[in-house]
Write an enzyme that holds these catalytic residues in place. Structure first.
Site, PDB file in Angstrom:
ATOM      1  N   ALA A  20      29.738  23.733  57.376  1.00  0.00           N
ATOM      2  CA  ALA A  20      28.881  23.285  56.270  1.00  0.00           C
ATOM      3  C   ALA A  20      28.223  24.495  55.637  1.00  0.00           C
ATOM      4  O   ALA A  20      27.263  25.036  56.170  1.00  0.00           O
ATOM      5  CB  ALA A  20      27.817  22.329  56.796  1.00  0.00           C
ATOM      6  N   GLU A  21      28.747  24.938  54.505  1.00  0.00           N
ATOM      7  CA  GLU A  21      28.259  26.186  53.917  1.00  0.00           C
ATOM      8  C   GLU A  21      26.822  26.083  53.416  1.00  0.00           C
ATOM      9  O   GLU A  21      26.029  27.006  53.579  1.00  0.00           O
ATOM     10  CB  GLU A  21      29.179  26.640  52.775  1.00  0.00           C
ATOM     11  CG  GLU A  21      30.534  27.186  53.227  1.00  0.00           C
ATOM     12  CD  GLU A  21      31.501  26.118  53.689  1.00  0.00           C
ATOM     13  OE1 GLU A  21      31.253  24.921  53.410  1.00  0.00           O
ATOM     14  OE2 GLU A  21      32.513  26.443  54.335  1.00  0.00           O
ATOM     15  N   TYR A  31      31.074  28.199  47.235  1.00  0.00           N
ATOM     16  CA  TYR A  31      30.469  27.322  46.218  1.00  0.00           C
ATOM     17  C   TYR A  31      29.630  26.171  46.778  1.00  0.00           C
ATOM     18  O   TYR A  31      28.607  25.839  46.189  1.00  0.00           O
ATOM     19  CB  TYR A  31      31.525  26.837  45.221  1.00  0.00           C
ATOM     20  CG  TYR A  31      32.238  28.014  44.586  1.00  0.00           C
ATOM     21  CD1 TYR A  31      31.545  28.870  43.725  1.00  0.00           C
ATOM     22  CD2 TYR A  31      33.551  28.324  44.902  1.00  0.00           C
ATOM     23  CE1 TYR A  31      32.157  29.988  43.188  1.00  0.00           C
ATOM     24  CE2 TYR A  31      34.173  29.448  44.368  1.00  0.00           C
ATOM     25  CZ  TYR A  31      33.473  30.276  43.511  1.00  0.00           C
ATOM     26  OH  TYR A  31      34.075  31.384  42.992  1.00  0.00           O
ATOM     27  N   PHE A  54      35.046  29.496  49.259  1.00  0.00           N
ATOM     28  CA  PHE A  54      34.287  28.431  49.929  1.00  0.00           C
ATOM     29  C   PHE A  54      32.785  28.681  49.903  1.00  0.00           C
ATOM     30  O   PHE A  54      32.027  28.044  50.611  1.00  0.00           O
ATOM     31  CB  PHE A  54      34.785  28.260  51.373  1.00  0.00           C
ATOM     32  CG  PHE A  54      36.258  28.011  51.444  1.00  0.00           C
ATOM     33  CD1 PHE A  54      36.848  27.053  50.628  1.00  0.00           C
ATOM     34  CD2 PHE A  54      37.079  28.753  52.290  1.00  0.00           C
ATOM     35  CE1 PHE A  54      38.219  26.830  50.655  1.00  0.00           C
ATOM     36  CE2 PHE A  54      38.445  28.539  52.312  1.00  0.00           C
ATOM     37  CZ  PHE A  54      39.027  27.582  51.502  1.00  0.00           C
ATOM     38  N   HIS A  63      41.455  31.586  48.525  1.00  0.00           N
ATOM     39  CA  HIS A  63      41.321  32.624  49.547  1.00  0.00           C
ATOM     40  C   HIS A  63      41.381  34.023  48.947  1.00  0.00           C
ATOM     41  O   HIS A  63      41.590  34.992  49.665  1.00  0.00           O
ATOM     42  CB  HIS A  63      42.443  32.489  50.601  1.00  0.00           C
ATOM     43  CG  HIS A  63      42.284  31.285  51.475  1.00  0.00           C
ATOM     44  ND1 HIS A  63      42.454  30.003  51.013  1.00  0.00           N
ATOM     45  CD2 HIS A  63      41.965  31.170  52.795  1.00  0.00           C
ATOM     46  CE1 HIS A  63      42.256  29.159  52.007  1.00  0.00           C
ATOM     47  NE2 HIS A  63      41.955  29.834  53.099  1.00  0.00           N
ATOM     48  N   GLN A  95      33.401  31.893  55.292  1.00  0.00           N
ATOM     49  CA  GLN A  95      34.739  32.211  55.801  1.00  0.00           C
ATOM     50  C   GLN A  95      35.641  32.861  54.745  1.00  0.00           C
ATOM     51  O   GLN A  95      36.337  33.826  55.038  1.00  0.00           O
ATOM     52  CB  GLN A  95      35.371  30.941  56.364  1.00  0.00           C
ATOM     53  CG  GLN A  95      36.412  31.228  57.410  1.00  0.00           C
ATOM     54  CD  GLN A  95      36.621  30.044  58.330  1.00  0.00           C
ATOM     55  OE1 GLN A  95      37.025  28.973  57.872  1.00  0.00           O
ATOM     56  NE2 GLN A  95      36.352  30.216  59.611  1.00  0.00           N
ATOM     57  N   PHE A  96      35.602  32.311  53.538  1.00  0.00           N
ATOM     58  CA  PHE A  96      36.383  32.890  52.439  1.00  0.00           C
ATOM     59  C   PHE A  96      35.601  32.765  51.138  1.00  0.00           C
ATOM     60  O   PHE A  96      34.838  31.811  50.965  1.00  0.00           O
ATOM     61  CB  PHE A  96      37.727  32.160  52.269  1.00  0.00           C
ATOM     62  CG  PHE A  96      38.753  32.533  53.293  1.00  0.00           C
ATOM     63  CD1 PHE A  96      39.531  33.681  53.139  1.00  0.00           C
ATOM     64  CD2 PHE A  96      38.932  31.757  54.416  1.00  0.00           C
ATOM     65  CE1 PHE A  96      40.470  34.031  54.094  1.00  0.00           C
ATOM     66  CE2 PHE A  96      39.871  32.109  55.369  1.00  0.00           C
ATOM     67  CZ  PHE A  96      40.644  33.243  55.218  1.00  0.00           C
ATOM     68  N   ASP A  97      35.850  33.710  50.229  1.00  0.00           N
ATOM     69  CA  ASP A  97      35.224  33.720  48.915  1.00  0.00           C
ATOM     70  C   ASP A  97      35.186  32.359  48.226  1.00  0.00           C
ATOM     71  O   ASP A  97      34.163  31.924  47.723  1.00  0.00           O
ATOM     72  CB  ASP A  97      35.930  34.742  48.011  1.00  0.00           C
ATOM     73  CG  ASP A  97      37.434  34.814  48.269  1.00  0.00           C
ATOM     74  OD1 ASP A  97      38.062  33.744  48.384  1.00  0.00           O
ATOM     75  OD2 ASP A  97      37.970  35.935  48.372  1.00  0.00           O
TER      76      ASP A  97
END
Ligand SMILES: Cc1ncc(C[n+]2csc(CCOP(=O)(O)OP(=O)(O)O)c2C)c(N)n1
Lengths: 326, 396
Positions: free
Chosen positions: A59-60, A88, A86, A129, A82-84
């Site tokens: 959960a970002e 947002y 994600f 990614h 984890q990745f660019d």
């Protein structure tokens, strides 16, 4: 002097911060036992335990939002996204909360949160990614945006980011994770401002400004230009916000020409900001308009065609030719 | 999709399933001690907590509820007179706020949304400072650390995550503390509304709270409306029942019953402080007036509904109880009224005097550390402003 990859240098930098600052902690998805999908946090959970290296729920917004709460309580959380593509879901927490708390409290509250984001393309990956969202964050006052391009910087900049009382977005050039370089763990060799731009190659005919993953590309282009008898200066920005315009301006006053290269789309990007500022500050010294080399105005393309999207040596040389033709 | 593609009988099954899903949600019990008629009932768990409330405390509850209602009227008037850009009234929710606020201890940290004026009062926030945000002279207004009462948050639900992170920090502090530390154990309360309960951040905050057993009490004031949208559009099950899905207790309490709210919140905070994890409290209440001074509730709800809720007024029922039990006399109620008027006067006069900040202060607090862009833009602004001054001098 030790030689290590950028990934290892960040790992060592995090280890040093966790050792020196008992209030620092890492949090993110899969960063504990797995050591992160890029293994940047490898082994840290064994050394510091799961209270300091926290495998969070997936959960970002939760990661960044709870990090804000921890920071309000006096902790220095370092979040891994984890990745660019994600980041947002956490955009709201970063831009409406994290960036503004110091200002809203008239300086009474500080939120020293670091957000690490592996970013950029060139690794042949799938959708979401390979993105470069730095301009979205740089446009938000209250955040600091930095990106190392080599192992020595990676080792020291992550530690300086954790020490910084402001929120810092730490963009890690993922396609350079395995790039090796010398790291002086004794001596940072940094000026008073740890995120000042560095002139990494001196030259007299034109200046290329880049950061993160494109610094090696800019250097390679500058070296290739030697064959045409050109002397090109290369600047590694290191920090995108604040941006060290003084160093860029001084270089342009010497060379008269400026190329800005980044992977993010050219339109609305950091390159435009640099071009505008340098036009204001050094208009009479410019022999040619500032030229930007960046991505197209499209979603990051599929891996099989990303070579056509990414700035490479040829695209930078083409920009140099155009600049020098004025 | 055409119904001909469905096997025979499916449509009836679907219709039945839909009807079931749309039916009122699972049953939920509501803790109530002080009924609308002013008589005190009992509860197997919470009566013990209610017994801790002595008559003096009950009078304080009444005083604070009356004070904050009076304050609310004054702020609404100030808005109508153009002194405030907006006001967010709380009338109807006094018991939920005063009861829960008084259940907290000074070491507990509170994360409000934007309507928790009653909790602010209990936590000793200067109510004139609270108006700064609504007058447009500050984006905050008070020092959150002074009374452990955080700044208001206008992005719905964002603070619920900050609350959980803060609670995780409390857990870590306890582990770092030396064995002979005498610091009292602390917990966190996160306030949010029934509308906000639909935001993803509330979900994520509950997941994190449950995963780490964080000492946090989620206090949802279900005032039945999110601007014009009723609670039924936010949830198919009673909000308190959602806690079950996260694995911690959820309790619905009569939010207009200050005694029950206090009892339940005290229990929940003890539960959290003792390391037994989070609790969700749903205070079942009603926003009697408009959502804000910019809202017109006649467009979306029946006046009968409002009238029915006025019958359950939190102040009336405590007044009835205090009078029936002989715990307060006429002099007390007169004094409460006088205190309220005094507060209103104070708020009115200080509002006029709230200082307009210099935009230079805003430059000063964007970052905690030096930032060259800030310095550059401020220098430009100083020069630009100085230009006007020298023009003026030349004109004189
Ligand atoms: C993220 C977000 N979306 C929309 C709004 C606009 N807005 C302000 S209050 C409100 C309704 C909130 O209802 P509820 O959570 O029940 O709280 P209440 O105001 O009733 O106390 C809305 C939609 C907002 N402030 N934040």
């Amino acid at each position: 002097m030790a030689t290590m990859t950028i990934a290892k240098a960040i790992n060592e930098g995090l280890r040093a911060s966790l050792t020196n600052n008992p209030k620092s902690l890492l949090m993110g998805e899969d960063i504990g036992h797995l050591g992160g999908v890029y293994r940047v946090t490898d082994g840290l959970i064994k050394e510091f335990g799961d209270e300091r290296v926290v495998d969070t729920p997936l959960a970002e917004s939760g990661i960044v939002g709870t990090a804000i709460g921890l920071a309000l309580r006096g902790y220095s959380p370092v979040c891994e996204i984890q990745f660019d593509g994600f980041v947002y879901p956490a955009f709201n927490q970063i831009t409406t909360q994290l960036a503004k708390i110091h200002a809203r409290s008239l300086g009474k509250l500080t939120v020293p949160v670091v957000i690490r984001i592996p970013y950029g393309g060139g690794i042949g990956s799938i959708e979401h990614h390979s993105e470069s969202p730095e301009a979205l964050f740089a446009h938000t006052a209250g955040l600091r945006i930095i990106s190392p391009s080599n192992a020595h910087d990676a080792y020291w900049m992550i530690q300086k980011a954790i020490e910084c009382q402001d929120p810092v977005i730490f963009f890690e050039p993922k396609r350079r994770y395995w790039l090796k370089g010398e790291v002086d763990v004794e001596n940072a060799g940094l000026s008073e401002d740890p995120f000042k731009a560095h002139v990494v190659r001196e030259g007299t005919d034109a200046t290329i400004v880049a950061y993160g993953p494109l610094v090696p590309v800019a250097l390679a282009a500058a070296n290739a230009a030697v064959e045409d008898g050109r002397s090109i200066e290369v600047i590694d920005l290191r920090s995108i916000s604040p941006l060290d315009f003084d160093t860029v301006e001084a270089s342009v006053k010497k060379t008269g020409r400026l190329i800005v290269a980044h992977e993010a789309p050219t339109f609305g990007g950091i390159g435009g900001e640099i071009a505008a500022r340098i036009s204001e500050r050094a208009f009479l010294h410019l022999e040619a308009p500032v030229i930007r080399v960046g991505g197209f105005h499209m979603p990051y393309p599929v891996a099989k065609v990303e070579e056509d999207y990414l700035p490479d040596i040829d695209k930078i040389l083409e920009a140099l030719d155009r600049s020098l033709s004025y | 999709m055409g119904s001909t593609q469905l096997p025979p009988g499916t449509e009836e099954t679907l219709a039945a399933a839909t009807a079931k899903a749309a039916a009122p949600g699972e049953p939920v019990e509501m803790v109530q001690l002080l009924g609308p008629d002013g008589t005190l009932g009992s509860d197997p768990v919470f009566s013990d907590y209610a017994k801790r409330i002595d008559p003096e405390k009950l009078r304080v509850f009444y005083t604070d509820m009356a004070k904050i209602r009076r304050f609310d009227q004054e702020a609404t008037a100030l808005q109508r007179q153009g002194e405030l850009a907006l006001w967010v009234p709380l009338t109807g929710q006094e018991a939920a706020q005063i009861g829960s606020g008084h259940a907290s201890q000074s070491q507990d940290y509170i994360f409000p949304t934007y309507r928790e004026h009653g909790v602010a009062l209990v936590r000793n926030v200067d109510l004139a400072e609270l108006l700064k945000q609504f007058r447009g002279v500050s984006n905050g207004g008070w020092d959150p650390r002074e009374n452990n009462f955080h700044l208001y948050t206008l992005v719905l639900a964002a603070q619920t995550l900050h609350a959980v992170g803060y609670a995780m920090g409390i857990q870590r502090d306890q582990k770092l503390a030396s064995a002979d530390s005498t610091d009292p154990k602390a917990a966190v309360i996160a306030y949010f509304g029934d509308g906000a309960s639909s935001e993803g951040d509330v979900h994520e905050s509950m997941v994190f709270a449950a995963s780490y057993n964080a000492p946090v009490v989620f206090f949802c004031q279900n005032n039945h409306w999110a601007i014009s949208v009723p609670t039924e559009v936010q949830t198919k099950v009673p909000l308190a029942n959602r806690a079950k899905g996260y694995g911690f207790p959820g309790i619905r309490v009569d939010g207009n019953d200050v005694i029950a709210v206090h009892a339940v919140t005290e229990w929940a905070l003890e539960h959290a402080r003792e390391g037994r994890g989070p609790v969700l409290i749903e205070a079942y209440t009603y926003r009697v007036g408009a959502h804000t001074t910019a809202d017109d509730p006649t467009k979306y709800r029946e006046s009968a509904e409002e009238a029915a809720w006025r019958e359950k007024d939190p102040l009336d029922r405590l007044e009835k109880y205090l009078r029936a039990e002989g715990l307060a006399d006429e002099a007390f109620f007169d004094q409460v009224k006088a205190d309220g008027d005094e507060l209103a006067k104070y708020v009115r006069s200080t509002t006029h005097g709230l200082e307009v900040p210099d935009i230079r202060d805003a430059f000063a607090s964007v970052y905690a550390e030096q930032h060259p862009l800030i310095a550059e833009e401020l220098a430009w602004f100083e020069e630009y402003s100085a230009g006007f001054e020298s023009d003026e001098e030349a004109a004189n």
